[in-house]
Design a protein around this motif. Structure first.
Motif, short mmCIF file in Angstrom:
data_model
loop_
_atom_site.label_atom_id
_atom_site.label_comp_id
_atom_site.label_asym_id
_atom_site.label_seq_id
_atom_site.Cartn_x
_atom_site.Cartn_y
_atom_site.Cartn_z
N SER A 127 0.06 -18.32 -12.20
CA SER A 127 1.30 -19.07 -12.09
C SER A 127 1.08 -20.51 -12.53
N GLY A 315 13.65 -11.25 -8.71
CA GLY A 315 12.58 -11.51 -9.66
C GLY A 315 11.62 -12.64 -9.33
N SER A 349 8.61 -5.79 -5.96
CA SER A 349 8.32 -5.62 -7.38
C SER A 349 8.16 -4.15 -7.76
N THR A 354 13.96 -5.11 -11.36
CA THR A 354 13.44 -6.40 -11.79
C THR A 354 12.13 -6.68 -11.09
N ALA A 355 11.05 -6.78 -11.85
CA ALA A 355 9.74 -7.05 -11.27
C ALA A 355 9.65 -8.52 -10.85
N THR A 357 8.01 -11.92 -10.93
CA THR A 357 7.15 -12.65 -11.86
C THR A 357 7.25 -14.15 -11.57
N GLU A 358 6.39 -14.92 -12.20
CA GLU A 358 6.41 -16.37 -12.05
C GLU A 358 6.96 -17.01 -13.32
#
Length: 365
Positions: A127, A315, A349, A354-355, A357-358
């Protein structure tokens, strides 16, 4: 300001934390209990939500403006230089199920500061953001990790059950809390169980409650209303009887035309006896006041819609362990929650379209 800066600030050193031998098992128990909440709501709805703070009321594009000419003790970590960052703000309430707003629990503000520089915390290497997670109260609602686990287990038992009963209990607790506050007191437990005053969320102030590193120092952070339009909402009560999403609708109404400005403030530790890292109580502001080091600005925008829900609620994760070493969370409660944050994000996730994520930049700026 000069008098404030004359206070001696305690520098961080690793021994300020006292790690108990059974912490790994308590952390696993907390994570398991929180996941049981998510599993229950997922079984009912077919959609995975957060274990806590499931209901969002505002999903905002913002910017963080670090002030110039900060003293060396204040100009630490991502606040070391006067610059502007893109940011995302998520406003929420604490339960893991999506309840009618008349069940008035504590509110949260999660701030994700984007594209920051610095050595990353473990598990945050992928990240480039820094998260600060805050609640509208200065004191954490459990005195220890074991007490926190007990309160979570009680929350898990009531998740998605007897909403009408929750409304009635909340009404009673709000009345009792109002009496306590009328004589200058406060009950953190009553607020957590549904007795939080039914105020406008944009008039609330938010606090990390628990400490974190501020570069070479130890601190707690606060976000407080700065602009006149936010300060005018402080203490304003909402009628939550008819509209189950009145908090969200009021946030949308505000940002349809207005700009919000908050102060981001830091309170530096000056004495571990009075301001223990392993404690959960508010620190004495006479001994170390909160000092403004940055502004958060959110301009008119669609404050909540289905696209933003998919982008942010589904997300993104917000965890105090997503960030740089210079703002590492401190203390047992912070350590014990780390695994739960990771497990909760992975649960969502794996199950949603929608997974998690950063983001590198604000996706709806």
């Amino acid at each position: 300001m000069s008098d404030r800066l004359a206070i001696t600030r305690l520098r961080y050193y690793p021994e300020v934390e006292k790690i108990e031998p059974d912490e790994p098992q308590t952390a696993r128990d907390i994570a398991e209990t929180m996941l049981s909440i998510a599993e229950k709501t997922y079984a009912d709805s077919g959609h995975a939500t957060r274990c806590v703070h499931a209901k969002s009321h505002g999903l905002l594009a913002a910017r963080l403006e670090v002030l110039p000419d900060l003293s060396p003790e204040l100009a630490q970590g991502i606040f070391a230089n006067p610059q502007t960052y893109e940011a995302v703000v998520r406003l929420s309430t604490t339960p893991g199920d999506l309840l009618h707003d008349s069940i008035s629990t504590p509110r949260g503000m999660a701030l994700k500061v984007l594209d920051v520089q610095g050595a990353r915390l473990p598990c945050a290497e992928g990240s480039i953001s820094q998260d600060f997670v805050m609640v509208n109260g200065k004191t954490f609602n459990s005195a220890s990790g074991k007490a926190f686990l007990r309160s979570l287990k009680m929350l898990a038992l009531t998740t998605d059950h007897l909403e009408r009963s929750k409304e009635l209990i909340s009404k009673v607790f709000k009345g009792v809390e109002a009496v306590i506050e009328a004589v200058g007191g406060e009950s953190v437990m009553l607020k957590s169980l549904g007795g939080n005053p039914q105020t406008h969320i944009l008039g609330d102030s938010f606090f990390t409650q628990l400490p974190l590193r501020h570069g070479d120092y130890i601190a707690k952070l606060a976000i407080v209303p700065a602009s006149e339009n936010l300060r005018a909402l402080s203490g304003t009560r909402l009628d939550t009887g008819a509209d189950p999403d009145i908090i969200r609708h009021e946030v949308q109404r505000f940002f349809a035309a207005e700009t919000a400005v908050w102060h981001l403030q830091v309170q530096l530790c000056t004495d571990l006896n009075d301001m223990p890292v392993e404690g959960v109580d508010a620190w004495d502001e006479d001994k170390s006041p909160f000092i403004t080091i940055a502004h958060i600005v959110a301009e008119p925008q669609p404050a909540w819609n289905e696209d933003r829900v998919q982008t942010v609620d589904d997300g993104m994760k917000f965890s105090p362990w997503n960030g740089v070493v210079a703002h590492r969370p401190l203390g047992s409660i912070m350590r014990l929650r780390k695994l739960a944050y990771e497990k909760s994000a992975a649960f969502r996730s794996q199950r949603n379209a929608t997974a998690v994520t950063e983001p590198a930049h604000c996706p709806f700026a």
